[in-house]
Design a protein around this motif. Structure first.
Motif, PDB file in Angstrom:
ATOM      1  N   SER A  27       0.854  -1.192   0.000  1.00 24.73           N
ATOM      2  CA  SER A  27       0.000   0.000   0.000  1.00 24.73           C
ATOM      3  C   SER A  27       0.886   1.236   0.000  1.00 24.73           C
ATOM      4  N   MET A  28       0.310   2.346  -0.443  1.00 22.47           N
ATOM      5  CA  MET A  28       1.029   3.617  -0.510  1.00 22.47           C
ATOM      6  C   MET A  28       0.024   4.759  -0.447  1.00 22.47           C
ATOM      7  N   THR A  29       0.539   5.958  -0.228  1.00 18.78           N
ATOM      8  CA  THR A  29      -0.314   7.149  -0.206  1.00 18.78           C
ATOM      9  C   THR A  29      -0.435   7.688  -1.622  1.00 18.78           C
ATOM     10  N   TRP A  30      -1.669   7.914  -2.058  1.00 19.09           N
ATOM     11  CA  TRP A  30      -1.940   8.493  -3.368  1.00 19.09           C
ATOM     12  C   TRP A  30      -2.023   9.995  -3.177  1.00 19.09           C
ATOM     13  N   ARG A  31      -1.052  10.732  -3.713  1.00 16.63           N
ATOM     14  CA  ARG A  31      -0.953  12.176  -3.442  1.00 16.63           C
ATOM     15  C   ARG A  31      -2.164  12.973  -3.901  1.00 16.63           C
ATOM     16  N   ALA A  32      -2.798  12.545  -4.974  1.00 20.77           N
ATOM     17  CA  ALA A  32      -3.925  13.319  -5.511  1.00 20.77           C
ATOM     18  C   ALA A  32      -5.051  13.449  -4.486  1.00 20.77           C
ATOM     19  N   ASN A  33      -5.276  12.383  -3.688  1.00 19.06           N
ATOM     20  CA  ASN A  33      -6.371  12.467  -2.717  1.00 19.06           C
ATOM     21  C   ASN A  33      -5.904  12.251  -1.277  1.00 19.06           C
ATOM     22  N   GLY A  34      -4.626  11.982  -1.083  1.00 22.41           N
ATOM     23  CA  GLY A  34      -4.080  11.841   0.262  1.00 22.41           C
ATOM     24  C   GLY A  34      -4.412  10.537   0.954  1.00 22.41           C
ATOM     25  N   GLY A  35      -5.154   9.665   0.285  1.00 22.04           N
ATOM     26  CA  GLY A  35      -5.559   8.405   0.915  1.00 22.04           C
ATOM     27  C   GLY A  35      -4.630   7.257   0.586  1.00 22.04           C
ATOM     28  N   GLN A  36      -4.746   6.210   1.350  1.00 22.82           N
ATOM     29  CA  GLN A  36      -3.979   4.991   1.115  1.00 22.82           C
ATOM     30  C   GLN A  36      -4.639   4.159   0.013  1.00 22.82           C
ATOM     31  N   VAL A  37      -3.833   3.596  -0.851  1.00 21.99           N
ATOM     32  CA  VAL A  37      -4.321   2.677  -1.878  1.00 21.99           C
ATOM     33  C   VAL A  37      -3.489   1.405  -1.814  1.00 21.99           C
ATOM     34  N   ARG A  38      -4.133   0.308  -2.083  1.00 26.01           N
ATOM     35  CA  ARG A  38      -3.432  -0.961  -2.197  1.00 26.01           C
ATOM     36  C   ARG A  38      -3.003  -1.107  -3.643  1.00 26.01           C
ATOM     37  N   TYR A  39      -1.883  -1.786  -3.864  1.00 25.18           N
ATOM     38  CA  TYR A  39      -1.426  -1.998  -5.229  1.00 25.18           C
ATOM     39  C   TYR A  39      -0.814  -3.382  -5.367  1.00 25.18           C
ATOM     40  N   GLU A  40      -0.794  -3.840  -6.599  1.00 21.37           N
ATOM     41  CA  GLU A  40      -0.037  -5.018  -7.001  1.00 21.37           C
ATOM     42  C   GLU A  40       0.855  -4.543  -8.132  1.00 21.37           C
ATOM     43  N   ARG A  41       2.139  -4.929  -8.067  1.00 21.57           N
ATOM     44  CA  ARG A  41       3.085  -4.469  -9.086  1.00 21.57           C
ATOM     45  C   ARG A  41       3.960  -5.629  -9.526  1.00 21.57           C
ATOM     46  N   VAL A  42       4.293  -5.617 -10.810  1.00 17.59           N
ATOM     47  CA  VAL A  42       5.249  -6.596 -11.327  1.00 17.59           C
ATOM     48  C   VAL A  42       6.349  -5.835 -12.062  1.00 17.59           C
ATOM     49  N   LEU A  43       7.583  -6.303 -11.863  1.00 19.45           N
ATOM     50  CA  LEU A  43       8.751  -5.769 -12.562  1.00 19.45           C
ATOM     51  C   LEU A  43       9.251  -6.866 -13.478  1.00 19.45           C
ATOM     52  N   LEU A  44       9.379  -6.560 -14.773  1.00 18.80           N
ATOM     53  CA  LEU A  44       9.760  -7.556 -15.769  1.00 18.80           C
ATOM     54  C   LEU A  44      11.064  -7.139 -16.445  1.00 18.80           C
ATOM     55  N   PRO A  45      12.092  -7.977 -16.335  1.00 17.82           N
ATOM     56  CA  PRO A  45      13.412  -7.620 -16.870  1.00 17.82           C
ATOM     57  C   PRO A  45      13.547  -7.852 -18.371  1.00 17.82           C
ATOM     58  N   PHE A  46      14.322  -6.989 -19.021  1.00 17.88           N
ATOM     59  CA  PHE A  46      14.668  -7.099 -20.446  1.00 17.88           C
ATOM     60  C   PHE A  46      16.172  -6.928 -20.553  1.00 17.88           C
ATOM     61  N   GLY A  47      16.781  -7.539 -21.558  1.00 19.82           N
ATOM     62  CA  GLY A  47      18.212  -7.385 -21.768  1.00 19.82           C
ATOM     63  C   GLY A  47      18.783  -8.501 -22.618  1.00 19.82           C
ATOM     64  N   GLU A  48      20.019  -8.833 -22.354  1.00 22.48           N
ATOM     65  CA  GLU A  48      20.740  -9.877 -23.084  1.00 22.48           C
ATOM     66  C   GLU A  48      21.209 -10.927 -22.084  1.00 22.48           C
ATOM     67  N   ALA A  49      20.948 -12.188 -22.374  1.00 24.36           N
ATOM     68  CA  ALA A  49      21.360 -13.300 -21.506  1.00 24.36           C
ATOM     69  C   ALA A  49      20.877 -13.038 -20.083  1.00 24.36           C
ATOM     70  N   ARG A  50      21.793 -12.827 -19.140  1.00 21.80           N
ATOM     71  CA  ARG A  50      21.413 -12.543 -17.751  1.00 21.80           C
ATOM     72  C   ARG A  50      21.666 -11.075 -17.383  1.00 21.80           C
ATOM     73  N   GLN A  51      21.994 -10.231 -18.366  1.00 23.13           N
ATOM     74  CA  GLN A  51      22.298  -8.827 -18.106  1.00 23.13           C
ATOM     75  C   GLN A  51      21.060  -7.968 -18.357  1.00 23.13           C
ATOM     76  N   VAL A  52      20.422  -7.545 -17.301  1.00 29.09           N
ATOM     77  CA  VAL A  52      19.229  -6.701 -17.393  1.00 29.09           C
ATOM     78  C   VAL A  52      19.659  -5.258 -17.643  1.00 29.09           C
ATOM     79  N   ASN A  53      19.031  -4.606 -18.635  1.00 33.69           N
ATOM     80  CA  ASN A  53      19.318  -3.193 -18.868  1.00 33.69           C
ATOM     81  C   ASN A  53      18.039  -2.361 -19.005  1.00 33.69           C
TER      82      ASN A  53
END
Length: 162
Positions: A118-144
């Protein structure tokens, strides 16, 4: 060297939002039999329904990482345009080391990282729950490059579509 596809079900929970699943499936399609999809395979227009909640980060270390693209939801979240900002400028290690750990894990493991919180949403000052995914791109095992996507929920657990 090509390898067999990774088992993503161990990295992104099956209970995650269906939009997270769609983004991960797109990433998996782009990589094919490679460990990572190549950085130049990201086409934001292929992700048009999700553009307001997508961000793309360039760099192969936390200190180098900067926002190449950030959807409008992030401008609303931070209260200013974040495209071109450094990641460490937006997420100071002293305030949210847990968030930076997710990016470091994505870089080091060259694998998707899922997070729910969860985090504070600045536009309304309230707490929001979130789900996030980070997906790597690059060459072999080198993420860029990292493609990030989040889904936000209000206090009644209704999806905030932006």
């Amino acid at each position: 060297m090509d390898i067999a596809p990774l088992r993503l079900d161990t990295q992104v929970p099956p209970r995650s939002d269906e939009e997270i699943g769609a983004i991960v499936a797109h990433w998996d399609h782009l990589r094919g039999t490679l460990r990572l999809p190549k950085s130049d395979t990201i086409d934001p227009l292929e992700l048009k329904p999700f553009l307001s909640r997508i961000f793309i980060i360039d760099g192969s270390t936390i200190d180098e990482m900067h926002l190449r693209l950030a959807g409008t939801s992030y401008r609303d979240l931070y209260g200013f345009e974040i495209t071109s900002k450094k990641l460490t400028e937006l997420i100071p290690a002293t305030q949210r080391p847990d968030l930076l750990e997710d990016y470091e894990s994505c870089l080091a493991r060259a694998a998707p990282v899922y997070h729910s919180g969860s985090m504070t949403w600045r536009a309304n000052g309230g707490q929001v729950r979130y789900e996030r995914v980070l997906l790597p791109f690059g060459e072999a095992r080198q993420v860029n490059r990292i493609l990030g996507f989040a889904v936000f929920f209000d206090s009644n657990d209704r999806k905030i579509l932006r």
